[in-house]
Design a protein around this motif. Structure first.
Motif, PDB file in Angstrom:
ATOM      1  N   THR A  11       5.273   1.520  -0.543  1.00 38.17           N
ATOM      2  CA  THR A  11       4.503   2.748  -0.699  1.00 38.17           C
ATOM      3  C   THR A  11       5.209   3.600  -1.733  1.00 38.17           C
ATOM      4  N   PHE A  67       0.337   5.433  -3.440  1.00 39.62           N
ATOM      5  CA  PHE A  67      -0.105   4.072  -3.681  1.00 39.62           C
ATOM      6  C   PHE A  67       0.562   3.149  -2.672  1.00 39.62           C
ATOM      7  N   SER A  68      -0.232   2.309  -2.016  1.00 39.50           N
ATOM      8  CA  SER A  68       0.289   1.276  -1.121  1.00 39.50           C
ATOM      9  C   SER A  68       0.110  -0.059  -1.822  1.00 39.50           C
ATOM     10  N   LEU A  69       1.206  -0.805  -1.922  1.00 37.82           N
ATOM     11  CA  LEU A  69       1.204  -2.086  -2.623  1.00 37.82           C
ATOM     12  C   LEU A  69       1.545  -3.207  -1.661  1.00 37.82           C
ATOM     13  N   TRP A  81       2.225  -7.936  -7.348  1.00 38.76           N
ATOM     14  CA  TRP A  81       2.020  -6.788  -6.464  1.00 38.76           C
ATOM     15  C   TRP A  81       0.615  -6.289  -6.678  1.00 38.76           C
ATOM     16  N   LEU A  83      -2.551  -3.644  -5.629  1.00 43.60           N
ATOM     17  CA  LEU A  83      -2.818  -2.309  -5.083  1.00 43.60           C
ATOM     18  C   LEU A  83      -3.656  -2.468  -3.829  1.00 43.60           C
ATOM     19  N   LYS A  84      -3.084  -2.068  -2.706  1.00 44.41           N
ATOM     20  CA  LYS A  84      -3.773  -2.212  -1.424  1.00 44.41           C
ATOM     21  C   LYS A  84      -4.583  -0.967  -1.100  1.00 44.41           C
ATOM     22  N   MET A  86      -5.000   3.520  -2.272  1.00 47.00           N
ATOM     23  CA  MET A  86      -4.592   4.684  -3.037  1.00 47.00           C
ATOM     24  C   MET A  86      -5.330   5.894  -2.495  1.00 47.00           C
TER      25      MET A  86
END
Length: 110
Positions: A11, A67-69, A81, A83-84, A86
């Protein structure tokens, strides 16, 4: 730590700073066609152009996002990686309204 089926998670908070020139460019691009024609007419006559209209939705000067990756473990994106999720850190109107506390003044009555 990652697992067999899922990679590592991360994150990150990112601060985005918009330059004033970007806001003016946005105002110019979103201006009505009549304003563009007035600018062209002013340039042809050699007079200063008219003022830009205030943008309907002003661009915030500074904003924060989270941002959660997620690291992919399977091909074809293995090791990448992705992007899960945002989302903005700015409070919504509902959150601002909820900060008020009680809806009324006075003692609680059962």
């Amino acid at each position: 730590p990652g697992a067999e089926t899922r990679g590592r998670l991360a994150t990150q908070m990112v601060e985005v700073i918009n330059e004033p020139d970007d806001a003016m460019l946005t105002a110019l691009v979103t201006a009505p066609r009549s304003h563009h024609e007035a600018i062209l007419d002013a340039v042809r006559r050699g007079v200063p152009p008219p003022e830009l209209p205030v943008p309907v939705t002003p661009v915030p000067r500074r904003a924060w996002y989270v941002f959660s990756l997620e690291e992919e473990r399977r091909p074809p994106y293995q090791g990448c990686w992705l992007l899960k999720e945002m989302f903005p850190m700015q409070k919504t109107k509902l959150q601002i309204l909820n900060e008020g506390g009680e809806e009324f003044d006075g003692p609680d009555v059962d």
